[in-house]
Structure formats: structure tokens, C-alpha cells
Design a protein around this motif. Sequence first.
Motif, PDB file in Angstrom:
ATOM      1  N   ILE A  22       0.835  -1.205   0.000  1.00 57.46           N
ATOM      2  CA  ILE A  22       0.000   0.000   0.000  1.00 57.46           C
ATOM      3  C   ILE A  22       0.868   1.253   0.000  1.00 57.46           C
ATOM      4  CG2 ILE A  22      -1.715   1.322   1.305  1.00 57.46           C
ATOM      5  CD1 ILE A  22      -2.769  -1.154  -0.259  1.00 57.46           C
ATOM      6  N   THR A  23       1.987   1.227   0.696  1.00 55.04           N
ATOM      7  CA  THR A  23       2.922   2.357   0.659  1.00 55.04           C
ATOM      8  C   THR A  23       3.343   2.634  -0.779  1.00 55.04           C
ATOM      9  OG1 THR A  23       3.780   1.948   2.886  1.00 55.04           O
ATOM     10  CG2 THR A  23       5.198   3.176   1.395  1.00 55.04           C
ATOM     11  N   ASN A  24       3.767   1.596  -1.484  1.00 56.82           N
ATOM     12  CA  ASN A  24       4.217   1.764  -2.866  1.00 56.82           C
ATOM     13  C   ASN A  24       3.067   2.137  -3.802  1.00 56.82           C
ATOM     14  OD1 ASN A  24       7.042   1.277  -2.658  1.00 56.82           O
ATOM     15  ND2 ASN A  24       6.633  -0.899  -2.362  1.00 56.82           N
ATOM     16  N   ASP A  25       1.908   1.520  -3.597  1.00 59.44           N
ATOM     17  CA  ASP A  25       0.751   1.819  -4.437  1.00 59.44           C
ATOM     18  C   ASP A  25       0.308   3.267  -4.248  1.00 59.44           C
ATOM     19  OD1 ASP A  25      -1.297   1.128  -6.287  1.00 59.44           O
ATOM     20  OD2 ASP A  25      -2.705   0.788  -4.645  1.00 59.44           O
ATOM     21  N   TYR A  26       0.288   3.718  -2.989  1.00 61.29           N
ATOM     22  CA  TYR A  26      -0.156   5.081  -2.704  1.00 61.29           C
ATOM     23  C   TYR A  26       0.841   6.102  -3.250  1.00 61.29           C
ATOM     24  CZ  TYR A  26      -2.644   8.802  -0.353  1.00 61.29           C
ATOM     25  OH  TYR A  26      -3.374   9.931  -0.117  1.00 61.29           O
ATOM     26  N   LEU A  27       2.125   5.873  -3.022  1.00 57.64           N
ATOM     27  CA  LEU A  27       3.132   6.796  -3.525  1.00 57.64           C
ATOM     28  C   LEU A  27       3.099   6.873  -5.048  1.00 57.64           C
ATOM     29  CD1 LEU A  27       6.166   5.941  -1.201  1.00 57.64           C
ATOM     30  CD2 LEU A  27       4.829   8.054  -1.197  1.00 57.64           C
ATOM     31  N   VAL A  34      11.462   9.161   2.096  1.00 60.80           N
ATOM     32  CA  VAL A  34      10.203   8.768   2.722  1.00 60.80           C
ATOM     33  C   VAL A  34      10.466   8.344   4.156  1.00 60.80           C
ATOM     34  CG1 VAL A  34       8.248   7.165   2.654  1.00 60.80           C
ATOM     35  CG2 VAL A  34       9.260   7.970   0.515  1.00 60.80           C
ATOM     36  N   TYR A  35       9.694   8.919   5.075  1.00 53.29           N
ATOM     37  CA  TYR A  35       9.756   8.490   6.472  1.00 53.29           C
ATOM     38  C   TYR A  35       8.504   7.676   6.777  1.00 53.29           C
ATOM     39  CZ  TYR A  35       9.717   8.486  11.539  1.00 53.29           C
ATOM     40  OH  TYR A  35       9.682   8.085  12.852  1.00 53.29           O
ATOM     41  N   ILE A  36       8.687   6.429   7.192  1.00 57.02           N
ATOM     42  CA  ILE A  36       7.577   5.542   7.535  1.00 57.02           C
ATOM     43  C   ILE A  36       7.611   5.308   9.046  1.00 57.02           C
ATOM     44  CG2 ILE A  36       6.530   3.265   7.194  1.00 57.02           C
ATOM     45  CD1 ILE A  36       7.922   3.170   4.462  1.00 57.02           C
ATOM     46  N   ILE A  51       5.912  11.599   4.466  1.00 52.77           N
ATOM     47  CA  ILE A  51       5.696  10.931   5.751  1.00 52.77           C
ATOM     48  C   ILE A  51       4.473  10.032   5.628  1.00 52.77           C
ATOM     49  CG2 ILE A  51       5.208  11.250   8.209  1.00 52.77           C
ATOM     50  CD1 ILE A  51       6.326  14.102   7.898  1.00 52.77           C
ATOM     51  N   LEU A  52       4.604   8.794   6.051  1.00 53.77           N
ATOM     52  CA  LEU A  52       3.494   7.844   6.011  1.00 53.77           C
ATOM     53  C   LEU A  52       3.339   7.171   7.369  1.00 53.77           C
ATOM     54  CD1 LEU A  52       4.204   6.326   2.525  1.00 53.77           C
ATOM     55  CD2 LEU A  52       2.031   7.340   3.175  1.00 53.77           C
ATOM     56  N   LYS A  53       2.110   7.192   7.876  1.00 48.74           N
ATOM     57  CA  LYS A  53       1.783   6.515   9.126  1.00 48.74           C
ATOM     58  C   LYS A  53       0.576   5.614   8.881  1.00 48.74           C
ATOM     59  CE  LYS A  53       3.296  10.518  11.854  1.00 48.74           C
ATOM     60  NZ  LYS A  53       2.882  11.519  12.860  1.00 48.74           N
ATOM     61  N   PHE A  54       0.536   4.472   9.551  1.00 49.23           N
ATOM     62  CA  PHE A  54      -0.538   3.507   9.339  1.00 49.23           C
ATOM     63  C   PHE A  54      -1.136   3.043  10.662  1.00 49.23           C
ATOM     64  CE2 PHE A  54       2.120   3.069   5.573  1.00 49.23           C
ATOM     65  CZ  PHE A  54       1.190   3.030   4.557  1.00 49.23           C
ATOM     66  N   LYS A 105     -10.383 -14.467   4.819  1.00 49.12           N
ATOM     67  CA  LYS A 105      -9.548 -15.057   3.771  1.00 49.12           C
ATOM     68  C   LYS A 105      -8.330 -14.206   3.439  1.00 49.12           C
ATOM     69  CE  LYS A 105     -13.292 -17.599   1.501  1.00 49.12           C
ATOM     70  NZ  LYS A 105     -14.031 -17.822   0.223  1.00 49.12           N
ATOM     71  N   LYS A 106      -8.197 -13.065   4.098  1.00 51.59           N
ATOM     72  CA  LYS A 106      -7.101 -12.125   3.819  1.00 51.59           C
ATOM     73  C   LYS A 106      -7.066 -11.744   2.343  1.00 51.59           C
ATOM     74  CE  LYS A 106      -4.059 -13.404   7.686  1.00 51.59           C
ATOM     75  NZ  LYS A 106      -4.726 -14.598   8.178  1.00 51.59           N
ATOM     76  N   GLU A 107      -8.253 -11.455   1.814  1.00 49.04           N
ATOM     77  CA  GLU A 107      -8.370 -10.986   0.436  1.00 49.04           C
ATOM     78  C   GLU A 107      -8.743  -9.504   0.376  1.00 49.04           C
ATOM     79  OE1 GLU A 107     -11.311 -13.570  -1.189  1.00 49.04           O
ATOM     80  OE2 GLU A 107      -9.904 -15.230  -1.528  1.00 49.04           O
ATOM     81  N   ASN A 108      -9.280  -8.988   1.489  1.00 45.62           N
ATOM     82  CA  ASN A 108      -9.665  -7.587   1.612  1.00 45.62           C
ATOM     83  C   ASN A 108      -9.255  -7.101   2.992  1.00 45.62           C
ATOM     84  OD1 ASN A 108     -11.687  -7.262  -0.890  1.00 45.62           O
ATOM     85  ND2 ASN A 108     -12.137  -9.211   0.126  1.00 45.62           N
ATOM     86  N   GLY A 109      -9.167  -5.799   3.137  1.00 49.01           N
ATOM     87  CA  GLY A 109      -8.798  -5.261   4.435  1.00 49.01           C
ATOM     88  C   GLY A 109      -9.107  -3.779   4.532  1.00 49.01           C
ATOM     89  N   ILE A 110      -8.969  -3.255   5.736  1.00 54.59           N
ATOM     90  CA  ILE A 110      -9.101  -1.818   5.975  1.00 54.59           C
ATOM     91  C   ILE A 110      -7.861  -1.365   6.726  1.00 54.59           C
ATOM     92  CG2 ILE A 110     -10.418   0.033   7.075  1.00 54.59           C
ATOM     93  CD1 ILE A 110     -12.880  -1.717   7.011  1.00 54.59           C
ATOM     94  N   VAL A 111      -7.322  -0.225   6.319  1.00 54.17           N
ATOM     95  CA  VAL A 111      -6.192   0.376   7.015  1.00 54.17           C
ATOM     96  C   VAL A 111      -6.374   1.887   6.981  1.00 54.17           C
ATOM     97  CG1 VAL A 111      -4.726   0.459   4.939  1.00 54.17           C
ATOM     98  CG2 VAL A 111      -3.662   0.469   7.214  1.00 54.17           C
ATOM     99  N   VAL A 112      -6.003   2.547   8.062  1.00 54.09           N
ATOM    100  CA  VAL A 112      -6.018   4.010   8.086  1.00 54.09           C
ATOM    101  C   VAL A 112      -4.617   4.491   7.742  1.00 54.09           C
ATOM    102  CG1 VAL A 112      -6.309   6.078   9.499  1.00 54.09           C
ATOM    103  CG2 VAL A 112      -7.880   4.144   9.765  1.00 54.09           C
ATOM    104  N   ILE A 113      -4.549   5.413   6.789  1.00 58.37           N
ATOM    105  CA  ILE A 113      -3.270   5.962   6.355  1.00 58.37           C
ATOM    106  C   ILE A 113      -3.242   7.465   6.614  1.00 58.37           C
ATOM    107  CG2 ILE A 113      -4.128   6.251   3.993  1.00 58.37           C
ATOM    108  CD1 ILE A 113      -1.308   5.812   2.965  1.00 58.37           C
TER     109      ILE A 113
END
Length: 201
Positions: free
Chosen positions: A33-38, A70-72, A149-152, A160-168
Motif C-alpha cells: 500500500i505504501t508503494n501503491d499510494y506513492l 520517505v519516512y515511515i 511521511i506515512l503513518k498507518f 480469507k485475507k483478500e480484503n482489508g481496511i487500514v487508516v493511512i
Amino acid sequence: MKNIILIILTFILFASCKNSSYESEELKAIEDITNDYLKRKDLDKILNPPKFSNEDIVIKPNIDTMNIKVYISDALMPISQIEEDNEWMFKDNNFSIGDSIKFYEIRNSQMFGKLKYAEIDKSKIKLIKPYEQFRKSQIKVYADEEYKILKFSRVCFDQKKENGIVVIEYLVGFESGMSSGYNGALLIKKINNEWKFVEKK
């Protein structure tokens, strides 16, 4: 007595492996997600700058000569705690009907409330070119150098670990301060073994 001890040890080992599997997938999701978002929200704009008039000549930067810092953050906040303080992130998400159903299924799952504070080994996160992780101490104070800067939050998956939710939380930083970027809950999907975030309508 030995049988009871063996059963207890087996249970502990199973629970440990299960947690390890979850955390391993969580780290992969954060890396993807970091790479996809950037790529979609930052790099595409840099490589394809807009024209302000038909007479403008747009010179595209050479990705091989770029080095974007990038600071993670290695701290993952409990997603239920973030939801408690920021309910607006989890309302009116403007997904398609199917994605909205999946979003709220995960939001209402037992796992959502179980995920506690955790830390990740961010040194294991590999970034796409031209991004590179850094420590804040590496910023040149005299240059007012820009960085991302990225925080999660913790990542809450479906069974099934096919979908998820994350706050960015995404910010642009300078030595003299920070500018706002984006802060919200993302629905993520695993596509061809890579995690991608879902664009809202």
C-alpha cells in the motif's frame, strides 16, 4: 500430566504461528500500500506535471536521477481506537455497493476491535524507485529538503485475507514544518498477490 503440558505447548505454538502469519501479511500489505499510494498519488503527478496552457512545454523529470525521501512510522495504532476518535473516516466512503458491503463487514468484524498497538520492522519495507527510506536526522537543515511521511493503523483483514481496511496518514514534510496530505480509512484488496487500495467514486 505430560499430556496436558503437551496440549498447552501445542496450543501456544499454534497461536504463535497464527499471530506470526497475520503480522507477516500485515507487513506485506503495508509495503504494498505504501508503494501503491506513492505511485498513484505522488509519483504520477511528478512524472506527468499538468500543463497550465497549450503553449507550455512540460519537461518530464528523469526518474533515474530522482531520490525522494520517505519516512515511515514503525508504530501501528489500533484501528478501533482511530475509528473511535474519528468516526467520519468510516462513514460515507463513496465506494461501489459491493465494496461498501465488504468495507462494513470488516469494520463490524470481531478482529477489528481485537487489534492492539504494534510495531513493524520498517527496514524490511522495500520502496519502488525513486523512493528511499530515511531517518529524520538525515534531512539537510539548510536546504529545507522535502520528504514524504506515512503513518498507518493496524490492518484489519477479512477471514480469507483478500480484503482489508487500514487508516493511512500521508504528509509532506520540510525541515521548517509539514503540509497536509491525506488522512483516512482505505479499503484494500489483494490482486495478483499484491495489495492495492480502492479508489472512491
